[in-house]
Design a protein around this motif. Structure first.
Motif, PDB file in Angstrom:
ATOM      1  N   LEU A 199      54.135  21.349  19.645  1.00  0.00           N
ATOM      2  CA  LEU A 199      55.224  21.237  20.612  1.00  0.00           C
ATOM      3  C   LEU A 199      56.110  22.472  20.638  1.00  0.00           C
ATOM      4  O   LEU A 199      56.906  22.643  21.547  1.00  0.00           O
ATOM      5  CB  LEU A 199      56.070  19.990  20.314  1.00  0.00           C
ATOM      6  N   GLY A 200      56.016  23.325  19.620  1.00  0.00           N
ATOM      7  CA  GLY A 200      56.617  24.646  19.708  1.00  0.00           C
ATOM      8  C   GLY A 200      58.075  24.786  19.351  1.00  0.00           C
ATOM      9  O   GLY A 200      58.652  25.858  19.559  1.00  0.00           O
ATOM     10  N   ALA A 201      58.714  23.743  18.804  1.00  0.00           N
ATOM     11  CA  ALA A 201      60.094  23.901  18.343  1.00  0.00           C
ATOM     12  C   ALA A 201      60.106  24.719  17.052  1.00  0.00           C
ATOM     13  O   ALA A 201      59.122  24.740  16.313  1.00  0.00           O
ATOM     14  CB  ALA A 201      60.729  22.534  18.113  1.00  0.00           C
ATOM     15  N   PRO A 202      61.222  25.395  16.748  1.00  0.00           N
ATOM     16  CA  PRO A 202      61.249  26.235  15.544  1.00  0.00           C
ATOM     17  C   PRO A 202      61.274  25.448  14.250  1.00  0.00           C
ATOM     18  O   PRO A 202      60.875  25.960  13.210  1.00  0.00           O
ATOM     19  CB  PRO A 202      62.530  27.055  15.715  1.00  0.00           C
ATOM     20  N   LEU A 203      61.757  24.214  14.290  1.00  0.00           N
ATOM     21  CA  LEU A 203      61.759  23.364  13.100  1.00  0.00           C
ATOM     22  C   LEU A 203      62.049  21.935  13.527  1.00  0.00           C
ATOM     23  O   LEU A 203      62.407  21.668  14.662  1.00  0.00           O
ATOM     24  CB  LEU A 203      62.787  23.851  12.058  1.00  0.00           C
ATOM     25  N   GLY A 204      61.869  21.006  12.577  1.00  0.00           N
ATOM     26  CA  GLY A 204      62.302  19.634  12.804  1.00  0.00           C
ATOM     27  C   GLY A 204      61.193  18.617  12.922  1.00  0.00           C
ATOM     28  O   GLY A 204      60.127  18.876  13.488  1.00  0.00           O
ATOM     29  N   SER A 205      61.440  17.458  12.332  1.00  0.00           N
ATOM     30  CA  SER A 205      60.580  16.288  12.470  1.00  0.00           C
ATOM     31  C   SER A 205      61.461  15.051  12.602  1.00  0.00           C
ATOM     32  O   SER A 205      62.629  15.052  12.196  1.00  0.00           O
ATOM     33  CB  SER A 205      59.656  16.128  11.255  1.00  0.00           C
ATOM     34  N   ILE A 206      60.896  14.015  13.169  1.00  0.00           N
ATOM     35  CA  ILE A 206      61.613  12.768  13.397  1.00  0.00           C
ATOM     36  C   ILE A 206      60.881  11.632  12.701  1.00  0.00           C
ATOM     37  O   ILE A 206      59.663  11.479  12.859  1.00  0.00           O
ATOM     38  CB  ILE A 206      61.701  12.447  14.903  1.00  0.00           C
ATOM     39  N   LEU A 207      61.608  10.825  11.932  1.00  0.00           N
ATOM     40  CA  LEU A 207      61.063   9.582  11.391  1.00  0.00           C
ATOM     41  C   LEU A 207      61.555   8.428  12.251  1.00  0.00           C
ATOM     42  O   LEU A 207      62.768   8.284  12.466  1.00  0.00           O
ATOM     43  CB  LEU A 207      61.508   9.378   9.944  1.00  0.00           C
ATOM     44  N   CYS A 208      60.632   7.619  12.746  1.00  0.00           N
ATOM     45  CA  CYS A 208      60.965   6.452  13.567  1.00  0.00           C
ATOM     46  C   CYS A 208      60.587   5.174  12.835  1.00  0.00           C
ATOM     47  O   CYS A 208      59.590   5.133  12.116  1.00  0.00           O
ATOM     48  CB  CYS A 208      60.212   6.486  14.895  1.00  0.00           C
ATOM     49  N   GLY A 209      61.377   4.126  13.046  1.00  0.00           N
ATOM     50  CA  GLY A 209      61.084   2.832  12.431  1.00  0.00           C
ATOM     51  C   GLY A 209      62.124   1.806  12.836  1.00  0.00           C
ATOM     52  O   GLY A 209      62.843   1.993  13.830  1.00  0.00           O
ATOM     53  N   SER A 210      62.240   0.748  12.065  1.00  0.00           N
ATOM     54  CA  SER A 210      63.244  -0.276  12.331  1.00  0.00           C
ATOM     55  C   SER A 210      64.635   0.249  11.992  1.00  0.00           C
ATOM     56  O   SER A 210      64.791   1.240  11.264  1.00  0.00           O
ATOM     57  CB  SER A 210      62.954  -1.523  11.499  1.00  0.00           C
ATOM     58  N   LYS A 211      65.678  -0.408  12.500  1.00  0.00           N
ATOM     59  CA  LYS A 211      67.045  -0.002  12.188  1.00  0.00           C
ATOM     60  C   LYS A 211      67.295  -0.040  10.681  1.00  0.00           C
ATOM     61  O   LYS A 211      67.945   0.847  10.122  1.00  0.00           O
ATOM     62  CB  LYS A 211      68.036  -0.919  12.911  1.00  0.00           C
ATOM     63  N   GLU A 212      66.764  -1.071  10.028  1.00  0.00           N
ATOM     64  CA  GLU A 212      66.966  -1.217   8.589  1.00  0.00           C
ATOM     65  C   GLU A 212      66.288  -0.093   7.820  1.00  0.00           C
ATOM     66  O   GLU A 212      66.861   0.484   6.883  1.00  0.00           O
ATOM     67  CB  GLU A 212      66.424  -2.576   8.128  1.00  0.00           C
ATOM     68  N   LEU A 213      65.054   0.250   8.220  1.00  0.00           N
ATOM     69  CA  LEU A 213      64.325   1.315   7.544  1.00  0.00           C
ATOM     70  C   LEU A 213      65.025   2.655   7.731  1.00  0.00           C
ATOM     71  O   LEU A 213      65.174   3.439   6.782  1.00  0.00           O
ATOM     72  CB  LEU A 213      62.892   1.402   8.073  1.00  0.00           C
ATOM     73  N   ILE A 214      65.480   2.939   8.940  1.00  0.00           N
ATOM     74  CA  ILE A 214      66.117   4.222   9.220  1.00  0.00           C
ATOM     75  C   ILE A 214      67.475   4.323   8.521  1.00  0.00           C
ATOM     76  O   ILE A 214      67.871   5.412   8.072  1.00  0.00           O
ATOM     77  CB  ILE A 214      66.251   4.454  10.733  1.00  0.00           C
ATOM     78  N   LYS A 215      68.174   3.220   8.369  1.00  0.00           N
ATOM     79  CA  LYS A 215      69.425   3.230   7.598  1.00  0.00           C
ATOM     80  C   LYS A 215      69.152   3.656   6.160  1.00  0.00           C
ATOM     81  O   LYS A 215      69.886   4.471   5.579  1.00  0.00           O
ATOM     82  CB  LYS A 215      70.072   1.849   7.635  1.00  0.00           C
ATOM     83  N   GLU A 216      68.083   3.129   5.581  1.00  0.00           N
ATOM     84  CA  GLU A 216      67.681   3.513   4.226  1.00  0.00           C
ATOM     85  C   GLU A 216      67.261   4.987   4.196  1.00  0.00           C
ATOM     86  O   GLU A 216      67.599   5.728   3.258  1.00  0.00           O
ATOM     87  CB  GLU A 216      66.525   2.624   3.757  1.00  0.00           C
ATOM     88  N   ALA A 217      66.531   5.413   5.215  1.00  0.00           N
ATOM     89  CA  ALA A 217      66.051   6.800   5.272  1.00  0.00           C
ATOM     90  C   ALA A 217      67.211   7.790   5.345  1.00  0.00           C
ATOM     91  O   ALA A 217      67.140   8.886   4.778  1.00  0.00           O
ATOM     92  CB  ALA A 217      65.118   6.976   6.468  1.00  0.00           C
ATOM     93  N   ARG A 218      68.282   7.428   6.041  1.00  0.00           N
ATOM     94  CA  ARG A 218      69.439   8.321   6.123  1.00  0.00           C
ATOM     95  C   ARG A 218      70.060   8.546   4.745  1.00  0.00           C
ATOM     96  O   ARG A 218      70.537   9.649   4.429  1.00  0.00           O
ATOM     97  CB  ARG A 218      70.481   7.766   7.099  1.00  0.00           C
ATOM     98  N   LYS A 219      70.069   7.501   3.934  1.00  0.00           N
ATOM     99  CA  LYS A 219      70.595   7.656   2.576  1.00  0.00           C
ATOM    100  C   LYS A 219      69.734   8.639   1.789  1.00  0.00           C
ATOM    101  O   LYS A 219      70.252   9.546   1.118  1.00  0.00           O
ATOM    102  CB  LYS A 219      70.617   6.299   1.870  1.00  0.00           C
TER     103      LYS A 219
END
Length: 338
Positions: A199-219
């Motif tokens: 996709l050609g962006a210089p950096l970055g990835s996204i993790l997608c999932g449930s609200k509960e999972l992403i809340k944990e991932a942010r920690k």
């Protein structure tokens, strides 16, 4: 330079850079960067998932997923040559105390679910707790079959497993199959999507999932040093990539096929496999000299082959059809002189 080592070498286009300069910014650790929020909502919607979190790298994004699904002493089942097992520094084991259980990929890039079942540990204190099945799409350019993906939810539910997809090149799979992202990701509990490859962006990835999972991932992201401040300036590149660079992935696939066709006409080169934008070859004669000659003429190949003698070439948005033809002609001319 025509750089065929990886699709991670792409540079931001003029349009992408202009879009980045205009990005509205805030402090993402406070949840106040509107461009980061827009990117997270955009990719979560495309994946058909509730939420998403932006991280600087695919390695971190995958690690966030694994550590959010598992606890210390748990286990994840993964491919023997999968990126999450082989190329991410052992992060799940070292930082998460999560044991990998690697299995050999089948020829199509899948993990045989019968073999996965046999690898699941009994519910016994002698064993690590098997909690997660981790797949990869694409894997060395191979696209996982949709019929296989449809089996994953029922298999995981029956065996009390969560599922994570390392989708570093999942948009190459989207392009090859002619489907939307959700057609693939709906079969998983989480997916990591890389923005800095095809996709050609210089950096970055996204993790997608449930609200509960992403809340944990942010920690975990904060703990791992991935909490960024005015990150919208790079998130904007991801938005631009999603809006401009998905359809054109077909060109990369076509160019890989063209490269394979041209190199297949050279006796000193053996075509091992060609899948989406990744070409595997063996050079049977004078590879160091060939690489040096190519470099002098503006073409970069990998420094060495792997232990099996295989060289990986990858097409991307900074490589045109003319670049492929130039590369092929240079190699033909080199071996003609031998």
């Amino acid at each position: 330079m025509i750089d065929l080592r990886s699709d991670t070498v792409t540079k931001p286009s003029t349009g992408m850079l202009e879009y980045m300069l205009k990005a509205e910014l805030g402090d993402d650790v406070f949840g106040e960067d509107p461009t980061v929020t827009k990117l997270e909502e955009q990719i979560a919607g495309m994946a058909g998932m509730e939420a998403a979190v932006f991280s600087p790298t695919g390695t971190q994004s995958n690690l966030l997923g694994i550590m959010s699904h598992c606890q210390r002493g748990d286990e994840y089942i993964v491919g023997q040559t999968a990126h999450t097992y082989m190329f991410e520094g052992g992060g799940a084991a070292i930082l998460g105390s999560i044991q990998p259980q690697p299995l050999d990929f089948d020829l199509d890039g899948t993990l045989d679910l019968d073999k996965v079942y046999m690898a699941i540990k009994p519910d016994d204190f002698h064993f690590a707790r098997t909690k997660l099945l981790c797949l990869e799409n694409t894997t060395t350019g191979r696209v996982l079959p949709l019929d296989y993906l449809k089996k994953i939810p029922a298999f995981c539910k029956e065996n009390k497993l969560a599922s994570h997809l390392d989708g570093a090149r999942v948009f190459n799979a989207v392009s090859k199959l002619g489907v939307n992202l959700e057609t693939i990701t709906q079969h998983f509990d989480s997916v990591s999507v890389c923005l800095s490859k095809g996709l050609g962006a210089p950096l970055g990835s996204i993790l997608c999932g449930s609200k509960e999972l992403i809340k944990e991932a942010r920690k975990w992201r904060k703990m791992l040093g991935g909490g960024m401040r005015q990150a919208g300036i790079v998130a904007a590149a991801g938005i631009y990539a999603l809006e401009h660079n998905i359809e054109r992935l077909r060109e990369d696939h076509d160019n890989a096929e063209l490269l394979a066709k041209g190199l297949g006409e050279i006796d000193a080169i053996q075509i091992i496999a060609i899948n989406t934008n990744i070409l595997l070859i063996k050079v049977n004669k004078n590879y160091p000299e060939l690489r040096e000659e190519l470099f002098k003429n503006g073409v970069i190949f990998p420094k060495t082959a792997n232990k099996a003698g295989i060289i990986r070439l990858v097409t991307h948005l900074d490589v045109s059809t003319d670049d492929i033809l130039k590369t092929t002609n240079l190699i033909k001319a080199f071996y003609h002189k031998q």
